[in-house]
Design a protein around this motif. Structure first.
Motif, mmCIF file in Angstrom:
data_model
loop_
_atom_site.group_PDB
_atom_site.id
_atom_site.type_symbol
_atom_site.label_atom_id
_atom_site.label_comp_id
_atom_site.label_asym_id
_atom_site.label_seq_id
_atom_site.Cartn_x
_atom_site.Cartn_y
_atom_site.Cartn_z
ATOM 1 N N LEU A 36 0.616 -1.295 0.044
ATOM 2 C CA LEU A 36 -0.007 0.106 -0.031
ATOM 3 C C LEU A 36 0.821 1.219 -0.006
ATOM 4 O O LEU A 36 0.420 2.273 -0.242
ATOM 5 N N THR A 37 2.160 1.238 0.549
ATOM 6 C CA THR A 37 2.881 2.291 0.329
ATOM 7 C C THR A 37 4.229 2.327 -0.363
ATOM 8 O O THR A 37 4.936 3.073 -0.322
ATOM 9 N N ALA A 38 4.295 1.184 -1.371
ATOM 10 C CA ALA A 38 5.479 1.270 -2.034
ATOM 11 C C ALA A 38 5.008 1.079 -3.525
ATOM 12 O O ALA A 38 3.979 0.292 -3.750
ATOM 13 N N LYS A 39 5.557 1.494 -4.522
ATOM 14 C CA LYS A 39 5.546 1.424 -5.811
ATOM 15 C C LYS A 39 5.501 -0.426 -6.064
ATOM 16 O O LYS A 39 6.551 -0.844 -5.675
ATOM 17 N N PRO A 40 4.737 -0.878 -7.185
ATOM 18 C CA PRO A 40 4.952 -2.128 -7.599
ATOM 19 C C PRO A 40 6.397 -2.220 -8.305
ATOM 20 O O PRO A 40 6.610 -1.274 -9.102
ATOM 21 N N ASP A 41 7.113 -3.245 -7.834
ATOM 22 C CA ASP A 41 8.471 -3.484 -8.518
ATOM 23 C C ASP A 41 8.272 -4.312 -9.825
ATOM 24 O O ASP A 41 9.374 -4.589 -10.329
ATOM 25 N N HIS A 42 7.179 -4.881 -10.225
ATOM 26 C CA HIS A 42 7.164 -5.559 -11.430
ATOM 27 C C HIS A 42 5.962 -5.145 -12.217
ATOM 28 O O HIS A 42 4.871 -4.215 -11.432
ATOM 29 N N CYS A 43 5.555 -5.444 -13.310
ATOM 30 C CA CYS A 43 4.598 -5.307 -13.887
ATOM 31 C C CYS A 43 4.288 -6.131 -15.222
ATOM 32 O O CYS A 43 5.231 -6.389 -16.095
ATOM 33 N N ARG A 64 -7.549 2.686 -4.184
ATOM 34 C CA ARG A 64 -6.370 2.235 -4.110
ATOM 35 C C ARG A 64 -5.915 1.166 -3.200
ATOM 36 O O ARG A 64 -5.093 -0.073 -3.534
ATOM 37 N N VAL A 65 -6.352 1.271 -1.953
ATOM 38 C CA VAL A 65 -6.268 0.216 -1.146
ATOM 39 C C VAL A 65 -7.058 -0.978 -1.415
ATOM 40 O O VAL A 65 -6.394 -2.032 -1.331
ATOM 41 N N ASP A 66 -8.380 -0.883 -1.958
ATOM 42 C CA ASP A 66 -9.043 -1.869 -2.267
ATOM 43 C C ASP A 66 -8.537 -2.706 -3.385
ATOM 44 O O ASP A 66 -8.545 -4.065 -3.361
ATOM 45 N N ALA A 67 -7.843 -2.003 -4.412
ATOM 46 C CA ALA A 67 -7.017 -2.663 -5.532
ATOM 47 C C ALA A 67 -5.911 -3.550 -5.011
ATOM 48 O O ALA A 67 -5.620 -4.474 -5.671
ATOM 49 N N THR A 68 -5.199 -2.994 -3.880
ATOM 50 C CA THR A 68 -3.929 -3.744 -3.451
ATOM 51 C C THR A 68 -4.527 -4.826 -2.761
ATOM 52 O O THR A 68 -3.940 -6.134 -2.737
ATOM 53 N N VAL A 69 -5.578 -4.944 -1.963
ATOM 54 C CA VAL A 69 -6.191 -5.939 -1.109
ATOM 55 C C VAL A 69 -6.654 -7.079 -2.149
ATOM 56 O O VAL A 69 -6.351 -8.140 -1.925
ATOM 57 N N ILE A 70 -7.310 -6.527 -3.390
ATOM 58 C CA ILE A 70 -7.603 -7.531 -4.282
ATOM 59 C C ILE A 70 -6.566 -8.343 -4.957
ATOM 60 O O ILE A 70 -6.719 -9.401 -5.477
ATOM 61 N N GLY A 71 -5.529 -7.421 -5.110
ATOM 62 C CA GLY A 71 -4.257 -8.157 -5.666
ATOM 63 C C GLY A 71 -4.077 -7.718 -7.211
ATOM 64 O O GLY A 71 -3.468 -8.689 -7.749
ATOM 65 N N LEU A 72 -4.453 -6.506 -7.752
ATOM 66 C CA LEU A 72 -4.566 -6.404 -9.049
ATOM 67 C C LEU A 72 -2.905 -6.056 -9.507
ATOM 68 O O LEU A 72 -2.882 -6.021 -10.799
ATOM 69 N N ALA A 73 -2.039 -5.682 -8.658
ATOM 70 C CA ALA A 73 -0.621 -5.699 -9.113
ATOM 71 C C ALA A 73 0.103 -6.959 -9.364
ATOM 72 O O ALA A 73 0.963 -6.790 -9.979
#
Length: 808
Positions: free
Chosen positions: A262-269, A671-680
């Motif tokens: 939640l507080t860091a940019k995703p390191d992969h894409c 953004r919190v919800d997207a992270t919880v869902i695991g969209l990254a």
């Protein structure tokens, strides 16, 4: 003009009456687009594409050189043809051009369904000057006045196509090119084409579209754009209950690893296209931003001083819908537009705003404008908007998106996100005239999330889409590219019937030569055309003569003789709505007598339905009911979906200068919800039990191709059932298999897919375009599979999922 060559003195090249016009307007200098257009039109014999912002003077830039050349060497027929997509745009330009042309003794004519027959007869007797026309009226002219074309256009030198972008994403643009080519052949001319647009995404593709069939190149002047300032805001409203900024940030019970994300940019894409964007395209600092916020800036939502709206000029009723009430409170005393994405929504919003006026005991200050209203109602709204002293607000759809001059427009509202960047730019560009900044307020509305809703439903997709549209243009100047690679069989039918009806008997070879040589049909094969002609003969739309020629058949005459034949866009079967002697507008599928309908911003009770004459008689009453006109949503590009993903995966504190209090809070929660869902992590997410959600981040037609791939090629092996799509955002389904099996099956199916027709359901015959119902089924299926479904985009995305398949 070649590099190093001295620039032309365009002003002194203009005819004296053009120079006088410029002096009378008090212009101190020519704009960049006028200089560039003058150099291209005076200095070359090529086609010209002028792409510049709204209200930049493109029309004058194109016509001042054309009028100068016509004054110096008067043509022996109509010398310039101006084609525009809307009658209202033609009427507006007719008045503007007349003022200039009168001084040069150059007549201006217009030709569409609302123009008197006496005006048209005068043109036929004295073809000259400039003719302004819609594609549909030009089709009717070629069909019914075929013999007069050489006299009307025998010395035609220029064709100006306004709002070119509006004609580049469907059959209507193809029809326009066909008509231009057919007219040129009939008249024996090859006029230069001048394209005008404010929102061209790919100038090279647009230039190729413009020059198709001319044998000429297209000059695309590099018009130096001056810095633009936008006054832009975006606010979010739940339709009931506390607003997002009042609810506080909801942090579900999550693991330490998830909380860290939640507080860091995703390191992969997993999206290779997005990888070049992530972390590199943040908005510029406030000193460099193109935004001039009409509100106090906010740098960190929910932590610093929050943006406050400018003072309201009215007060909505206590129980008002929060989003509509916000519009009501910020339109009084101003001339505004409120854009909606459908005619149904426009009717509902107008009715609600007018009810608020009644509750507040105020005079009605709201108008409505959309394609199902009668011409008098639309024209009265247009005239009111042109009044410089008017403070009325007009609720509208795309009908006021294009370049009708509506004068000093102070503000535009957009309810939810439009479907395209092009539409956003066009709508915002209606404001900011008279040297004022362009100003748009986005109003995002949403039902509050329910505790039992599935995870995908709690994401505010329209809010995220609106942010993505803005960011794509700010960061990359990206606008949707044209769609020019389809198989336009519906248009092929239309142009075949039109060519045969206007030209009379032809041999099959002559007909094929005339139609298939049109640039739009370059992908249509001779075999396809033989299949079409045999089918049309079989259904009596075409018949053979004793000499082996082809003529329009009895069934075909019923089609070509109907005025609706002139248009190639899809139309619903409509009923005229009347109250006493006044026509109110049209609607689809009228209810029985005694029921209520909503149209023209009012509610009516149906007195009688005359189904033979397609007339609904009604009486105005008070109240509120939903409207229905048969609207369908637009298509969204994959690039927009990819940018939406980036918006959701940015750190929660990342914000944008145009977000208001509620919008910033809603984005942070999303953004919190997207992270919880695991969209990254992965596109396939487990929702519990055997329920799954798939987030492919694909545009409308690639999304549709993927949906068909899953249902037709993968479902049996995976035990996949109950697929429901919220296009183009996500799909949900039940599945007996796990994620590994899903990725393995889908990637293999995409790799093995070589024939697009395998994505068609058995015996499926789509009714996608207007004349599909008259085509042989095999061409309809081929046109949909090969020309509509975006297989390439879908397969490119699925290939990226191969990384999730475990290697044996």
């Amino acid at each position: 003009m070649s590099k190093g060559e001295p620039r032309m003195d365009v002003f002194n090249r203009y005819a004296p009456f053009i120079q006088d016009t410029i002096y009378e307007h008090g212009w101190q200098s020519l704009r960049g687009v006028q200089v560039a257009a003058g150099e291209a039109i005076f200095g070359t014999d090529q086609n010209v594409l002028l792409s510049a912002s709204t209200a930049s003077g493109k029309t004058e830039a194109a016509f001042y050189p054309i009028l100068t050349l016509m004054a110096e060497d008067p043509p022996a027929s109509v010398g310039a043809l101006y084609i525009a997509p809307l009658k209202a745009l033609i009427n507006d330009q007719f008045d503007r051009l007349n003022e200039v042309c009168a001084q040069g003794d150059i007549p201006v004519w217009h030709w569409h369904g609302d123009v008197s027959q006496s005006h048209k007869r005068k043109l036929m007797k004295h073809p000259s000057g400039i003719l302004q026309i819609t594609p549909e009226s030009l089709e009717a002219m070629l069909l019914h006045r075929h013999a007069a074309i050489p006299a009307l256009f025998g010395d035609l030198r220029f064709i100006v196509i306004d709002e070119l972008h509006a004609l580049m994403r469907g059959d209507r643009g193809g029809q326009t090119l066909c008509l231009i080519e057919r007219l040129s052949r009939m008249a024996g001319v090859n006029p230069r084409r001048i394209g005008l647009s404010a929102t061209i995404g790919d100038p090279k593709q647009a230039a190729e579209f413009l020059s198709a069939g001319t044998g000429k190149g297209t000059v695309v002047p590099n018009i130096g754009a001056s810095g633009q300032t936008w006054r832009l805001s975006m606010e979010h409203f739940f339709n009931s209950g506390p607003q997002a900024s009042q609810r506080g940030l909801r942090m579900p019970a999550i693991s330490h690893a998830t909380r860290t994300r939640l507080t860091a940019k995703p390191d992969h894409c997993w999206n290779s296209t997005e990888a070049t964007l992530t972390g590199e395209t943040q908005l510029k600092s406030s000193m460099e931003s193109p935004f001039e916020s009409p509100f106090e800036r906010q740098d960190k939502p929910l932590t610093g001083p929050l943006a406050q709206s400018e003072p309201a000029s009215d007060t909505a009723p206590q129980a008002a819908d929060p989003g509509i009430g916000y519009i009501f409170e910020h339109t009084r005393g101003r001339k505004c537009l409120v854009f909606c994405n459908s005619r149904e929504e426009a009717e509902a919003v107008t009715t609600t705003l007018r009810q608020y006026c009644e509750v507040r005991h105020e005079a009605d200050r709201f108008l409505i404008h959309h394609g199902n209203l009668s011409a008098p109602i639309r024209q009265s709204a247009e005239e009111e908007m042109k009044d410089e002293n008017s403070c009325m607000t007009t609720v509208t759809t795309a009908t006021l998106e294009l370049g009708i001059d509506i004068g000093r427009l102070e503000r535009a509202f957009q309810i939810d996100a439009p479907f395209t960047v092009s539409s956003f730019l066009q709508r915002m560009g209606r404001t900011g005239r008279r040297d004022q900044p362009q100003e748009m307020w986005f109003v995002m509305r949403e039902d509050p999330p329910q505790s039992r809703e599935m995870a995908p439903d709690i994401i505010p997709w329209k809010l995220i889409q609106g942010i993505a549209l803005i960011q794509l243009y700010v960061e990359r100047r990206w606008v949707e590219p044209p769609r020019l690679d389809g198989l336009p069989y519906s248009l092929l039918y239309h142009q075949t019937m039109s060519t045969l009806a206007s030209g009379g008997e032809m041999t099959p070879a002559q007909l094929a030569s005339q139609v298939l040589s049109l640039a739009v049909f370059k992908r249509v094969t001779q075999d396809d055309y033989r299949i079409l002609l045999r089918h049309l003969i079989g259904i009596d739309h075409i018949e053979t003569t004793e000499r082996g020629g082809l003529i329009v058949g009895v069934a075909g005459e019923r089609i070509t003789s109907n005025f609706k034949f002139y248009a190639v866009f899809q139309e619903n079967e409509e009923y005229s709505v009347r109250s006493e002697s006044q026509e109110i507008g049209t609607l689809v599928a009228p209810p029985p007598a005694g029921e209520k309908i909503a149209i023209a911003g009012h509610v009516w009770v149906v007195d009688e339905v005359d189904r033979k004459r397609h007339i609904v008689y009604c009486t105005m009453i008070k109240g509120k009911v939903p409207a229905y006109f048969g609207d369908v949503p637009g298509d969204i590009d994959t690039v927009i979906l990819e940018r939406m993903r980036q918006v959701l995966l940015e750190p929660p504190e990342t914000t944008y200068p145009y977000l208001m209090r509620n919008a910033a809070a809603r984005l942070q929660q999303a953004r919190v919800d997207a992270t919880v869902i695991g969209l990254a992590d992965q596109p396939l997410r487990h929702l519990g039990g055997n329920m799954w959600a798939l987030f492919p981040w694909l545009g409308t037609y690639a999304f549709l191709a993927l949906k068909r791939l899953l249902l037709l090629r993968c479902a049996p092996g995976l035990g996949l059932k109950g697929l429901e799509a919220c296009s183009p955002y996500y799909m949900t389904f039940t599945m007996d298999s796990d994620a590994q099996a899903f990725y393995a099956a889908v990637t293999q199916a995409a790799r093995e897919l070589t024939d697009p027709l395998t994505l068609m359901y058995p015996d499926e015959i789509p009714d996608f375009n207007k004349y599909d119902r008259f085509l042989p089924p095999q061409l309809v299926r081929k046109g949909f599979a090969c020309g509509v479904l975006d297989l390439e985009g879908m397969q490119a995305r699925v290939r990226q999922w191969e990384r999730f398949v475990r290697k044996p």
